[in-house]
Motif scaffolding. Structure first.
Motif, PDB file in Angstrom:
ATOM      1  N   ALA A  24      19.771  23.351 -13.197  1.00 31.47           N
ATOM      2  CA  ALA A  24      18.360  23.012 -12.655  1.00 31.47           C
ATOM      3  C   ALA A  24      18.338  21.843 -11.923  1.00 31.47           C
ATOM      4  CB  ALA A  24      17.454  22.983 -13.750  1.00 31.47           C
ATOM      5  N   LEU A  25      19.233  20.910 -12.247  1.00 27.82           N
ATOM      6  CA  LEU A  25      19.154  19.512 -11.494  1.00 27.82           C
ATOM      7  C   LEU A  25      19.890  19.662 -10.196  1.00 27.82           C
ATOM      8  CD1 LEU A  25      19.944  17.026 -14.485  1.00 27.82           C
ATOM      9  CD2 LEU A  25      17.583  17.388 -13.153  1.00 27.82           C
ATOM     10  N   GLU A  26      20.878  20.499 -10.089  1.00 29.77           N
ATOM     11  CA  GLU A  26      21.702  20.873  -8.963  1.00 29.77           C
ATOM     12  C   GLU A  26      20.747  21.715  -7.971  1.00 29.77           C
ATOM     13  OE1 GLU A  26      24.355  19.926  -7.324  1.00 29.77           O
ATOM     14  OE2 GLU A  26      24.683  18.470  -8.981  1.00 29.77           O
ATOM     15  N   GLN A  27      20.093  22.528  -8.474  1.00 33.25           N
ATOM     16  CA  GLN A  27      19.058  23.201  -7.483  1.00 33.25           C
ATOM     17  C   GLN A  27      18.173  22.265  -6.945  1.00 33.25           C
ATOM     18  OE1 GLN A  27      17.342  27.045  -8.816  1.00 33.25           O
ATOM     19  NE2 GLN A  27      18.834  26.932 -10.608  1.00 33.25           N
ATOM     20  N   GLU A  28      17.570  21.364  -7.907  1.00 36.02           N
ATOM     21  CA  GLU A  28      16.539  20.398  -7.458  1.00 36.02           C
ATOM     22  C   GLU A  28      17.069  19.399  -6.275  1.00 36.02           C
ATOM     23  OE1 GLU A  28      13.451  17.536  -9.527  1.00 36.02           O
ATOM     24  OE2 GLU A  28      15.666  17.225 -10.362  1.00 36.02           O
ATOM     25  N   LYS A  29      18.191  19.067  -6.445  1.00 33.15           N
ATOM     26  CA  LYS A  29      19.158  17.970  -5.384  1.00 33.15           C
ATOM     27  C   LYS A  29      19.427  18.911  -4.217  1.00 33.15           C
ATOM     28  CE  LYS A  29      21.462  15.300  -8.891  1.00 33.15           C
ATOM     29  NZ  LYS A  29      22.784  15.065  -9.457  1.00 33.15           N
ATOM     30  N   GLY A  31      17.456  20.955  -2.884  1.00 32.35           N
ATOM     31  CA  GLY A  31      15.918  21.330  -2.448  1.00 32.35           C
ATOM     32  C   GLY A  31      15.361  22.825  -2.612  1.00 32.35           C
ATOM     33  N   ILE A  32      15.801  23.108  -3.766  1.00 28.75           N
ATOM     34  CA  ILE A  32      15.265  24.380  -4.084  1.00 28.75           C
ATOM     35  C   ILE A  32      14.163  23.891  -4.894  1.00 28.75           C
ATOM     36  CG2 ILE A  32      15.459  26.455  -5.525  1.00 28.75           C
ATOM     37  CD1 ILE A  32      18.476  26.303  -4.916  1.00 28.75           C
ATOM     38  N   LYS A  33      12.931  24.416  -4.437  1.00 29.21           N
ATOM     39  CA  LYS A  33      11.637  24.135  -5.097  1.00 29.21           C
ATOM     40  C   LYS A  33      11.438  25.013  -6.509  1.00 29.21           C
ATOM     41  CE  LYS A  33       9.483  22.028  -1.516  1.00 29.21           C
ATOM     42  NZ  LYS A  33       9.994  20.572  -1.500  1.00 29.21           N
ATOM     43  N   PRO A  34      10.972  24.597  -7.374  1.00 33.31           N
ATOM     44  CA  PRO A  34      10.716  25.426  -8.640  1.00 33.31           C
ATOM     45  C   PRO A  34       9.558  26.335  -8.332  1.00 33.31           C
ATOM     46  CG  PRO A  34       9.756  23.097  -9.070  1.00 33.31           C
ATOM     47  CD  PRO A  34      10.444  23.362  -7.473  1.00 33.31           C
ATOM     48  N   HIS A  35       9.673  27.683  -8.890  1.00 33.70           N
ATOM     49  CA  HIS A  35       8.749  28.625  -8.466  1.00 33.70           C
ATOM     50  C   HIS A  35       8.542  29.501  -9.728  1.00 33.70           C
ATOM     51  CE1 HIS A  35       8.467  28.073  -4.308  1.00 33.70           C
ATOM     52  NE2 HIS A  35       9.644  28.168  -4.215  1.00 33.70           N
ATOM     53  N   TYR A  36       9.136  29.284 -11.248  1.00 33.97           N
ATOM     54  CA  TYR A  36       9.000  30.259 -12.060  1.00 33.97           C
ATOM     55  C   TYR A  36       8.488  29.420 -13.150  1.00 33.97           C
ATOM     56  CZ  TYR A  36      12.125  33.173  -9.543  1.00 33.97           C
ATOM     57  OH  TYR A  36      12.622  33.823  -8.464  1.00 33.97           O
ATOM     58  N   ALA A  37       7.355  29.917 -13.816  1.00 34.40           N
ATOM     59  CA  ALA A  37       6.564  29.551 -14.924  1.00 34.40           C
ATOM     60  C   ALA A  37       6.417  30.546 -16.039  1.00 34.40           C
ATOM     61  CB  ALA A  37       4.975  29.058 -14.520  1.00 34.40           C
ATOM     62  N   PHE A  38       6.312  30.090 -17.182  1.00 31.85           N
ATOM     63  CA  PHE A  38       6.060  30.966 -18.349  1.00 31.85           C
ATOM     64  C   PHE A  38       4.513  31.350 -18.294  1.00 31.85           C
ATOM     65  CE2 PHE A  38       6.025  32.490 -22.781  1.00 31.85           C
ATOM     66  CZ  PHE A  38       7.229  33.004 -22.874  1.00 31.85           C
ATOM     67  N   VAL A  65      14.266  26.405 -16.261  1.00 31.61           N
ATOM     68  CA  VAL A  65      14.083  25.138 -16.763  1.00 31.61           C
ATOM     69  C   VAL A  65      13.109  24.096 -15.873  1.00 31.61           C
ATOM     70  CG1 VAL A  65      15.434  22.772 -16.862  1.00 31.61           C
ATOM     71  CG2 VAL A  65      16.576  25.006 -17.299  1.00 31.61           C
ATOM     72  N   TYR A  66      12.311  23.538 -16.731  1.00 33.84           N
ATOM     73  CA  TYR A  66      11.212  22.946 -15.959  1.00 33.84           C
ATOM     74  C   TYR A  66      10.993  21.602 -16.469  1.00 33.84           C
ATOM     75  CZ  TYR A  66       8.129  23.285 -20.035  1.00 33.84           C
ATOM     76  OH  TYR A  66       7.493  23.295 -21.435  1.00 33.84           O
ATOM     77  N   ARG A  67      10.411  20.528 -15.655  1.00 34.98           N
ATOM     78  CA  ARG A  67      10.363  19.279 -15.826  1.00 34.98           C
ATOM     79  C   ARG A  67       9.169  19.027 -16.296  1.00 34.98           C
ATOM     80  NH1 ARG A  67      13.606  15.216 -14.389  1.00 34.98           N
ATOM     81  NH2 ARG A  67      14.429  16.212 -12.567  1.00 34.98           N
ATOM     82  N   ARG A  68       8.784  18.465 -17.541  1.00 39.24           N
ATOM     83  CA  ARG A  68       7.682  18.010 -18.153  1.00 39.24           C
ATOM     84  C   ARG A  68       7.333  16.801 -17.423  1.00 39.24           C
ATOM     85  NH1 ARG A  68       8.517  17.408 -24.389  1.00 39.24           N
ATOM     86  NH2 ARG A  68       8.923  15.372 -23.882  1.00 39.24           N
ATOM     87  N   LYS A  69       5.826  16.320 -17.644  1.00 38.40           N
ATOM     88  CA  LYS A  69       5.217  15.278 -16.795  1.00 38.40           C
ATOM     89  C   LYS A  69       5.878  13.868 -17.169  1.00 38.40           C
ATOM     90  CE  LYS A  69       0.767  17.047 -16.676  1.00 38.40           C
ATOM     91  NZ  LYS A  69      -0.915  16.831 -16.924  1.00 38.40           N
ATOM     92  N   ASP A  70       6.600  13.860 -18.427  1.00 37.23           N
ATOM     93  CA  ASP A  70       7.473  12.698 -18.782  1.00 37.23           C
ATOM     94  C   ASP A  70       8.789  12.460 -18.044  1.00 37.23           C
ATOM     95  OD1 ASP A  70       8.754  14.426 -20.379  1.00 37.23           O
ATOM     96  OD2 ASP A  70       8.332  13.414 -22.371  1.00 37.23           O
ATOM     97  N   GLY A  71       9.320  13.725 -17.511  1.00 39.11           N
ATOM     98  CA  GLY A  71      10.694  13.833 -16.851  1.00 39.11           C
ATOM     99  C   GLY A  71      11.626  14.567 -17.555  1.00 39.11           C
ATOM    100  N   LYS A  72      11.256  14.760 -18.693  1.00 42.26           N
ATOM    101  CA  LYS A  72      12.294  15.643 -19.696  1.00 42.26           C
ATOM    102  C   LYS A  72      12.346  17.002 -19.094  1.00 42.26           C
ATOM    103  CE  LYS A  72      13.309  16.628 -24.585  1.00 42.26           C
ATOM    104  NZ  LYS A  72      13.171  16.400 -25.955  1.00 42.26           N
ATOM    105  N   MET A  73      13.862  17.646 -18.975  1.00 39.10           N
ATOM    106  CA  MET A  73      14.057  18.904 -18.774  1.00 39.10           C
ATOM    107  C   MET A  73      13.815  19.837 -20.026  1.00 39.10           C
ATOM    108  SD  MET A  73      14.334  18.740 -15.558  1.00 39.10           S
ATOM    109  CE  MET A  73      15.233  19.970 -14.536  1.00 39.10           C
ATOM    110  N   ILE A  74      13.167  20.977 -20.076  1.00 39.93           N
ATOM    111  CA  ILE A  74      13.015  21.640 -20.927  1.00 39.93           C
ATOM    112  C   ILE A  74      13.240  23.196 -20.576  1.00 39.93           C
ATOM    113  CG2 ILE A  74      10.971  22.987 -22.468  1.00 39.93           C
ATOM    114  CD1 ILE A  74      11.276  19.828 -22.874  1.00 39.93           C
ATOM    115  N   ILE A  75      14.224  24.051 -21.502  1.00 37.32           N
ATOM    116  CA  ILE A  75      14.727  25.165 -21.206  1.00 37.32           C
ATOM    117  C   ILE A  75      13.644  26.165 -22.026  1.00 37.32           C
ATOM    118  CG2 ILE A  75      16.742  26.606 -21.593  1.00 37.32           C
ATOM    119  CD1 ILE A  75      18.285  24.113 -22.061  1.00 37.32           C
TER     120      ILE A  75
END
Length: 86
Positions: A24-29, A31-38, A65-75
């Motif tokens: 997920a971090l590689e995708q972010e680096k 430039g891939i935007k996050p698009h999937y949400a539960f 994998v998404y990033r919480r407001k506090d920056g932690k990555m959640i699977i």
């Protein structure tokens, strides 16, 4: 190791949490935007921030994998229908 389902060739897809988050971090680096949400079908709204799709198997589900407001990555894991594209 986390069991993620079976690949088309029948082999089990096993990934560590570090591998999943690093993907997920590689995708972010890249430039891939996050698009999937539960998605909550009862309330008809997404219940997680948008994240990156890390794996998707026809019969084994998927992982986002998404990033919480506090920056932690959640699977998060589930079937493809558990997530929405946003």
């Amino acid at each position: 190791m986390r069991y993620c389902g079976r690949q088309k060739n029948g082999k089990a897809l096993l990934l560590t949490d570090d591998e999943i988050i690093n993907n997920a971090l590689e995708q972010e680096k890249s430039g891939i935007k996050p698009h999937y949400a539960f998605y909550d079908y009862k309330k008809h709204e997404k219940i997680t921030p948008a994240g990156w799709l890390v794996w998707s198997l026809g019969d084994g589900g998927c992982g986002v994998v998404y990033r919480r407001k506090d920056g932690k990555m959640i699977i998060t894991t589930g079937l493809q229908g558990d997530f929405c594209y946003c």
